[in-house]
Design a protein around this motif. Structure first.
Motif, PDB file in Angstrom:
ATOM      1  N   VAL A  33      -3.914   5.553  16.455  1.00  8.24           N
ATOM      2  CA  VAL A  33      -5.305   5.398  16.867  1.00  8.24           C
ATOM      3  C   VAL A  33      -6.010   6.731  17.105  1.00  8.24           C
ATOM      4  O   VAL A  33      -7.244   6.835  16.990  1.00  8.24           O
ATOM      5  N   SER A  34      -5.258   7.778  17.395  1.00 12.53           N
ATOM      6  CA  SER A  34      -5.877   9.077  17.680  1.00 12.53           C
ATOM      7  C   SER A  34      -5.978   9.974  16.451  1.00 12.53           C
ATOM      8  O   SER A  34      -6.543  11.073  16.529  1.00 12.53           O
ATOM      9  N   VAL A  35      -5.462   9.536  15.309  1.00 13.91           N
ATOM     10  CA  VAL A  35      -5.371  10.398  14.131  1.00 13.91           C
ATOM     11  C   VAL A  35      -6.739  10.935  13.708  1.00 13.91           C
ATOM     12  O   VAL A  35      -6.913  12.137  13.472  1.00 13.91           O
ATOM     13  N   GLY A  36      -7.739  10.066  13.587  1.00  8.90           N
ATOM     14  CA  GLY A  36      -9.055  10.504  13.141  1.00  8.90           C
ATOM     15  C   GLY A  36      -9.678  11.516  14.073  1.00  8.90           C
ATOM     16  O   GLY A  36     -10.249  12.529  13.644  1.00  8.90           O
ATOM     17  N   HIS A  37      -9.579  11.251  15.372  1.00 12.70           N
ATOM     18  CA  HIS A  37     -10.157  12.154  16.368  1.00 12.70           C
ATOM     19  C   HIS A  37      -9.533  13.548  16.281  1.00 12.70           C
ATOM     20  O   HIS A  37     -10.224  14.556  16.430  1.00 12.70           O
ATOM     21  N   ILE A  38      -8.219  13.595  16.067  1.00  9.08           N
ATOM     22  CA  ILE A  38      -7.513  14.877  16.047  1.00  9.08           C
ATOM     23  C   ILE A  38      -7.802  15.636  14.752  1.00  9.08           C
ATOM     24  O   ILE A  38      -8.104  16.834  14.764  1.00  9.08           O
ATOM     25  N   LEU A  39      -7.728  14.948  13.621  1.00  4.59           N
ATOM     26  CA  LEU A  39      -7.871  15.627  12.339  1.00  4.59           C
ATOM     27  C   LEU A  39      -9.272  16.174  12.105  1.00  4.59           C
ATOM     28  O   LEU A  39      -9.441  17.214  11.458  1.00  4.59           O
ATOM     29  N   GLN A  40     -10.288  15.492  12.625  1.00  2.66           N
ATOM     30  CA  GLN A  40     -11.660  15.930  12.330  1.00  2.66           C
ATOM     31  C   GLN A  40     -11.980  17.310  12.899  1.00  2.66           C
ATOM     32  O   GLN A  40     -12.888  17.991  12.424  1.00  2.66           O
ATOM     33  N   GLY A  41     -11.195  17.745  13.880  1.00  2.00           N
ATOM     34  CA  GLY A  41     -11.460  19.047  14.488  1.00  2.00           C
ATOM     35  C   GLY A  41     -10.319  20.020  14.361  1.00  2.00           C
ATOM     36  O   GLY A  41     -10.197  20.935  15.181  1.00  2.00           O
ATOM     37  N   SER A  42      -9.449  19.816  13.358  1.00  2.00           N
ATOM     38  CA  SER A  42      -8.301  20.713  13.215  1.00  2.00           C
ATOM     39  C   SER A  42      -7.980  20.928  11.741  1.00  2.00           C
ATOM     40  O   SER A  42      -8.579  20.308  10.862  1.00  2.00           O
TER      41      SER A  42
ATOM     42  N   GLN B 125       0.837  -1.194   0.000  1.00  2.00           N
ATOM     43  CA  GLN B 125       0.000   0.000   0.000  1.00  2.00           C
ATOM     44  C   GLN B 125       0.874   1.247   0.000  1.00  2.00           C
ATOM     45  O   GLN B 125       1.978   1.254   0.551  1.00  2.00           O
ATOM     46  N   PRO B 126       0.382   2.316  -0.603  1.00  2.00           N
ATOM     47  CA  PRO B 126       1.122   3.586  -0.558  1.00  2.00           C
ATOM     48  C   PRO B 126       0.781   4.366   0.695  1.00  2.00           C
ATOM     49  O   PRO B 126      -0.137   4.014   1.445  1.00  2.00           O
ATOM     50  N   TYR B 127       1.516   5.424   0.920  1.00  2.05           N
ATOM     51  CA  TYR B 127       1.150   6.400   1.943  1.00  2.05           C
ATOM     52  C   TYR B 127       0.338   7.515   1.279  1.00  2.05           C
ATOM     53  O   TYR B 127       0.579   7.869   0.119  1.00  2.05           O
ATOM     54  N   VAL B 128      -0.628   8.042   2.010  1.00  2.67           N
ATOM     55  CA  VAL B 128      -1.476   9.117   1.502  1.00  2.67           C
ATOM     56  C   VAL B 128      -1.563  10.223   2.545  1.00  2.67           C
ATOM     57  O   VAL B 128      -1.150  10.045   3.695  1.00  2.67           O
ATOM     58  N   CYS B 129      -2.132  11.351   2.151  1.00  2.17           N
ATOM     59  CA  CYS B 129      -2.391  12.444   3.079  1.00  2.17           C
ATOM     60  C   CYS B 129      -3.868  12.419   3.462  1.00  2.17           C
ATOM     61  O   CYS B 129      -4.732  12.248   2.594  1.00  2.17           O
ATOM     62  N   VAL B 130      -4.165  12.589   4.726  1.00  8.68           N
ATOM     63  CA  VAL B 130      -5.553  12.667   5.182  1.00  8.68           C
ATOM     64  C   VAL B 130      -5.780  13.977   5.931  1.00  8.68           C
ATOM     65  O   VAL B 130      -4.858  14.522   6.555  1.00  8.68           O
ATOM     66  N   MET B 131      -7.011  14.462   5.840  1.00 10.47           N
ATOM     67  CA  MET B 131      -7.377  15.740   6.454  1.00 10.47           C
ATOM     68  C   MET B 131      -8.894  15.794   6.586  1.00 10.47           C
ATOM     69  O   MET B 131      -9.606  14.956   6.021  1.00 10.47           O
ATOM     70  N   ARG B 132      -9.404  16.766   7.300  1.00  9.78           N
ATOM     71  CA  ARG B 132     -10.847  16.887   7.473  1.00  9.78           C
ATOM     72  C   ARG B 132     -11.497  17.322   6.162  1.00  9.78           C
ATOM     73  O   ARG B 132     -10.883  18.005   5.330  1.00  9.78           O
TER      74      ARG B 132
END
Length: 313
Positions: A230-239, A169-176
């Motif tokens: 594990v905390s990535v989704g929680h942090i990104l959704q509000g920042s 798998q590749p690496y990707v960028c995720v954001m809100r």
């Protein structure tokens, strides 16, 4: 020396000394007295004309000759053990059994929901537990059978282990969703200028992606560093931060946290996710059933060879 001149039980003691580096711990593991272990070591020293293990402040350290013997002895004993286990029957529909799998938090997010749902239907008496490779000595736990399989990017598991590739798998960028960079593609300049959430996944191969970007001169404005995914989704959704994560993890995070993913602007190699097991359990029907199930559920068979190979060969 001919094989019939050597008591194979002595090699069992030798193999345990390699792992434990302690006469007392080997005695406890084998259920014998310390003098019995010392006596076995004395016989081995005489037969091989070598000290084999030397007492040091760090424990019983193997000599160069013992290190030379280690691979062959370990592999031979593992093959004997797997042959003995060959006749063991395993019926998943009636089995009452627990399995332990070594994986990271990424693995828990990606693999466990699908795997536990399949077990609920096909093996209702089978339960699962996981351990982190940073919390245990994964090599020893796999060899002892305390851990049945390990899944992930684990370059430290080589000699003495089998591996089977599941996918790359590749690496990707995720954001809100709604982020200014939530578009089809982003430039390297936009990536560098953004605020970043960086994950330092100690004990896994994922840390290499940070090294590759650094060596490639890719700058990042790191706003927050965390030790796991594990905390990535929680942090990104509000920042307004963005993060670099493995693609299949990103896919799992999109809907629950209303995130989007975009291709990574840096030239990063795909990462291979493998399944590992100790050679001792290669022919075990129980272990084989579990790894075949994992392969069936998660292997990218269009890009992955089904051929098994010993790691490091």
């Amino acid at each position: 020396m001919e094989l019939h001149e050597l008591d194979l039980n002595l090699l069992v003691v030798f193999n345990h000394l390699l792992a434990e580096r302690s006469v007392s711990r080997v005695a406890e593991k084998l259920g014998v007295s310390q003098p019995a272990v010392s006596n076995s070591l004395a016989k081995l020293r005489k037969q091989f004309a070598d000290e084999l293990f030397l007492r040091t402040p760090r424990g019983m350290e193997p000599t160069p000759f013992a290190d030379q013997l280690a691979g062959s002895v370990g592999y031979a004993l593992a093959m004997i053990q797997s042959g003995i286990n060959l006749r063991t029957n395993f019926d998943p529909t009636t089995a009452e059994r627990s399995f332990t799998i070594g994986m990271t938090d990424v693995g828990e997010i990606y693999f466990l929901p699908t795997l536990i749902e399949r077990l609920r239907h096909e093996a209702p008496g089978v339960t699962l537990s996981t351990v982190r490779n940073t919390a245990v000595n994964l090599r020893d736990e796999l060899e002892s059978g305390k851990v049945d399989l390990a899944v992930g990017l684990l370059p430290q598991l080589k000699a003495g282990f089998f591996q089977r590739r599941l996918f790359a798998q590749p690496y990707v960028c995720v954001m809100r969703r709604g982020h200014r960079l939530a578009k089809r593609r982003i430039s390297l300049a936009e990536f560098s200028a953004a605020e970043h959430l960086m994950v330092v996944a100690a004990g896994t191969g994922h840390g290499k992606v940070d090294e590759l970007m650094k060596r490639g001169g890719v700058a990042r404005n790191v706003r927050l560093t965390v030790p796991h995914y594990v905390s990535v989704g929680h942090i990104l959704q509000g920042s307004d931060m963005i993060a670099t994560v493995p693609d299949r993890l990103a896919t799992r995070l999109l809907e629950p946290f209303d995130l989007v993913k975009v291709p990574h602007p840096a030239k990063l190699p795909d990462v291979s996710i493998n399944m590992f097991w100790h050679a001792k359990y290669h022919r075990s029907p129980v272990n084989r059933w579990l790894r075949d199930l994992v392969f069936e559920l998660f292997a990218d068979t269009t890009r992955t060879s089904a051929r098994q190979k010993r790691a490091g060969e």
